[in-house]
Design a protein around this motif. Structure first.
Motif, PDB file in Angstrom:
ATOM      1  N   TYR A 101       0.821  -1.214   0.000  1.00 39.29           N
ATOM      2  CA  TYR A 101       0.000   0.000   0.000  1.00 39.29           C
ATOM      3  C   TYR A 101       0.860   1.271   0.000  1.00 39.29           C
ATOM      4  N   LYS A 141      -4.459   6.251   1.258  1.00 41.53           N
ATOM      5  CA  LYS A 141      -4.625   7.360   0.312  1.00 41.53           C
ATOM      6  C   LYS A 141      -3.957   7.017  -1.014  1.00 41.53           C
ATOM      7  N   GLU A 147      -0.686  -1.398  10.973  1.00 42.27           N
ATOM      8  CA  GLU A 147      -1.208  -1.563   9.600  1.00 42.27           C
ATOM      9  C   GLU A 147      -2.437  -2.485   9.658  1.00 42.27           C
ATOM     10  N   LYS A 205       9.810  -6.190   7.591  1.00 41.96           N
ATOM     11  CA  LYS A 205       8.463  -5.909   8.118  1.00 41.96           C
ATOM     12  C   LYS A 205       7.507  -7.090   7.919  1.00 41.96           C
TER      13      LYS A 205
HETATM   14  N1  SAM Z   1       8.787   2.699   7.920  1.00 40.15           N
HETATM   15  C1  SAM Z   1       8.024   2.900   9.113  1.00 40.15           C
HETATM   16  C2  SAM Z   1       7.139   1.688   9.329  1.00 40.15           C
HETATM   17  O1  SAM Z   1       7.252   0.736   8.594  1.00 40.15           O
HETATM   18  O2  SAM Z   1       6.320   1.685  10.247  1.00 40.15           O
HETATM   19  C3  SAM Z   1       7.335   4.214   9.063  1.00 40.15           C
HETATM   20  C4  SAM Z   1       6.141   4.162   8.248  1.00 40.15           C
HETATM   21  S1  SAM Z   1       5.481   5.335   7.182  1.00 40.15           S
HETATM   22  C5  SAM Z   1       6.609   6.581   6.974  1.00 40.15           C
HETATM   23  C6  SAM Z   1       4.160   5.883   8.152  1.00 40.15           C
HETATM   24  C7  SAM Z   1       2.832   5.220   7.878  1.00 40.15           C
HETATM   25  O3  SAM Z   1       2.269   5.698   6.671  1.00 40.15           O
HETATM   26  C8  SAM Z   1       2.805   3.729   7.689  1.00 40.15           C
HETATM   27  O4  SAM Z   1       2.888   3.058   8.910  1.00 40.15           O
HETATM   28  C9  SAM Z   1       1.489   3.499   6.977  1.00 40.15           C
HETATM   29  O5  SAM Z   1       0.447   3.172   7.872  1.00 40.15           O
HETATM   30  C10 SAM Z   1       1.186   4.849   6.341  1.00 40.15           C
HETATM   31  N2  SAM Z   1       1.043   4.753   4.887  1.00 40.15           N
HETATM   32  C11 SAM Z   1       1.799   4.080   4.020  1.00 40.15           C
HETATM   33  N3  SAM Z   1       1.291   4.163   2.774  1.00 40.15           N
HETATM   34  C12 SAM Z   1       0.178   4.916   2.864  1.00 40.15           C
HETATM   35  C13 SAM Z   1      -0.807   5.343   1.914  1.00 40.15           C
HETATM   36  N4  SAM Z   1      -0.756   5.012   0.634  1.00 40.15           N
HETATM   37  N5  SAM Z   1      -1.824   6.091   2.379  1.00 40.15           N
HETATM   38  C14 SAM Z   1      -1.913   6.441   3.672  1.00 40.15           C
HETATM   39  N6  SAM Z   1      -1.018   6.071   4.607  1.00 40.15           N
HETATM   40  C15 SAM Z   1       0.016   5.298   4.213  1.00 40.15           C
END
Ligand code: SAM
Length: 471
Positions: free
Chosen positions: A102, A280, A201, A217
């Protein structure tokens, strides 16, 4: 198998218990007597179990739902007053070796721009954030032990805390990075982080493994047990979240609350915050391919139920959501929001094509000044306060204050003083005028006369240029 105190993910988030809970909720969704009893318990403001919350979620009666919404709003007011805490995300690096299906940062995305901020670039981003008025950040990074090792994250934290630009300062750095070791959590704690945030998630193990097909992960247990390791490493403020849309929302709510119950049972303190992100659109991600998307009404119901199930936990909504959705959510228990966010690496300073490294589309694109003015017009008190954590009021100490409502005599004056700083240093003239009026009105809501007097003195010192007073 279900054992709330077990340290094994599959026992404290037991699939069988969740399935039994969902069946129980479905069977009782029209059981008026039980629904009344659950609402009566919710009114005591001591929270609900995952089973009780699941029954409320299954119930489709509109009248009951309205009652639930009103209670959620009231509980938020009782524990958190009308304050809304502001923060911004800061993306450090989008290098990532995971394969989250995602997220556009997945390792197989070859066309997204990869970028990692240098310490000089961190400095520039932080100055831009300080110039908007931000005091609290959530650091975001992909997982990549070569490009973003823990030492890199620690360097960034050090840089961020060291920057004092004009009257600006980042006073609380929260961190949202991949699950890591106890030793690394200890290092983050020593670096002075506020909350460690990690979204689950999905709590559904099989789906989790499919959604994270490769990379570190992929390991469900390692990810789900991360908060226990964080707490073992000395971090007592942890932030949970589910990415809504990946799995069935009823499953997720039960799992999320079981996780909160587990933390409380084992560590004596539940989650400091819960976030409610929805998937999103992003670079190569189309949210409609995930079949579990939830509409705005279900989303609102989930927020309200979380609020009454864990009354003392902060609740966060980001700029993933539109102004309209955020406005509704604010009336259902949200206590923290982000403002003027950029989800790209270097997004606060890059003039050209910041969307190239963006994690997802931002729906609420207003400036921080617009967000602050809007909050005040809605009757909320914007707060840039970071005092609790700096005064050692974290973990169970924070929760005790919150439960006994004592927090009103420190959070409220702190909110007024940090809003005053914002108004003097960064606000537009109309926002300032509105804010000054609000501060005068809100001073009367400080119940202890002595605290009110000291707060007034601090406010006048802020007017004269002094900064960083706190209770
Ligand atoms: N790398 C870290 C991890 O794996 O937990 C930090 C995660 S990321 C920078 C922050 C969050 O963004 C993720 O945990 C996920 O839930 C969310 N995220 C990822 N893709 C997304 C999307 N397409 N739309 C909305 N939220 C998203």
């Amino acid at each position: 198998m279900y054992n709330v105190k077990s340290m094994k993910a599959e026992e404290f988030i037991d699939h069988g218990e969740i399935m039994d809970t969902l069946a129980y909720a479905e069977a009782n969704k029209n059981n008026a007597e039980l629904l009344d009893a659950i609402m009566a318990k919710a009114e005591l403001r001591k929270g609900l179990s995952h089973r009780e919350a699941s029954v409320l979620l299954a119930c489709e009666d509109k009248e009951r739902q309205e009652k639930l919404f009103r209670l959620a709003e009231q509980i938020k007011k009782d524990f958190y007053g009308n304050r809304i805490v502001l923060f911004a995300p800061l993306y450090l690096s989008n290098y990532c070796i995971n394969h989250c299906v995602y997220c556009p940062y997945h390792a197989t995305n070859k066309h997204i721009g990869r970028k990692k901020l240098t310490q000089e670039e961190v400095r520039r981003e932080v100055i831009a954030l300080q110039d908007m008025g931000h005091k609290r950040l959530a650091l975001e990074a992909g997982e990549d032990p070569i490009n973003n090792p823990i030492e890199y994250i620690l360097d960034c934290i050090k840089t961020i805390y060291s920057i004092k630009h004009k009257n600006g300062a980042i006073r609380r750095v929260n961190v949202n990075i991949a699950a890591t070791t106890v030793e690394n959590y200890r290092k983050l704690k020593e670096a002075g982080i506020g909350t460690y945030i990690l979204f689950q998630e999905t709590y559904h193990k099989e789906s989790y493994e499919q959604l994270h097909p490769k990379g570190p992960k992929h390991n469900y247990a390692y990810h789900t047990e991360a908060m226990d390791r964080a707490m073992e490493g000395g971090i007592d403020d942890v932030g949970l979240g589910v990415l809504f849309g990946l799995e069935r929302y009823k499953y997720e709510l039960a799992g999320l609350l079981m996780h909160a119950e587990h933390l409380e049972a084992v560590h004596g303190v539940g989650p400091h915050t819960i976030s409610v992100p929805r998937i999103k659109r992003a670079d190569d991600i189309d949210p409609s391919v995930f079949d579990n998307g939830i509409d705005d009404d279900i989303f609102a119901k989930i927020i309200a139920i979380i609020r009454i199930a864990v009354p003392y936990t902060g609740m966060i909504i980001s700029t993933r959501e539109s102004q309209k959705v955020r406005e509704r959510a604010l009336h259902l228990g949200i206590s923290q929001i982000s403002g003027a966010s950029r989800t790209s690496v270097g997004g606060y300073t890059e003039e050209e094509r910041p969307e190239d490294t963006q994690q997802f589309d931002v729906s609420d694109q207003r400036t921080l000044d617009e967000v602050i003015k809007w909050l005040m017009e809605l009757g909320f008190l914007p707060s840039f306060c970071t005092a609790c954590y700096r005064e050692g009021r974290t973990g169970d100490r924070f929760m005790e204050l919150c439960k006994s409502k004592q927090i009103q005599n420190c959070c409220h004056p702190n909110a007024l003083m940090t809003l005053k700083e914002y108004l003097v240093d960064y606000a537009s003239a109309p926002t300032r005028a509105l804010g000054e009026e609000l501060i005068q009105k809100e001073l009367l809501n400080i119940t202890k006369a002595k605290v009110r007097e000291v707060c007034k003195q601090h406010l006048s010192h802020i007017e004269q240029g002094e900064r960083d007073f706190r209770f």
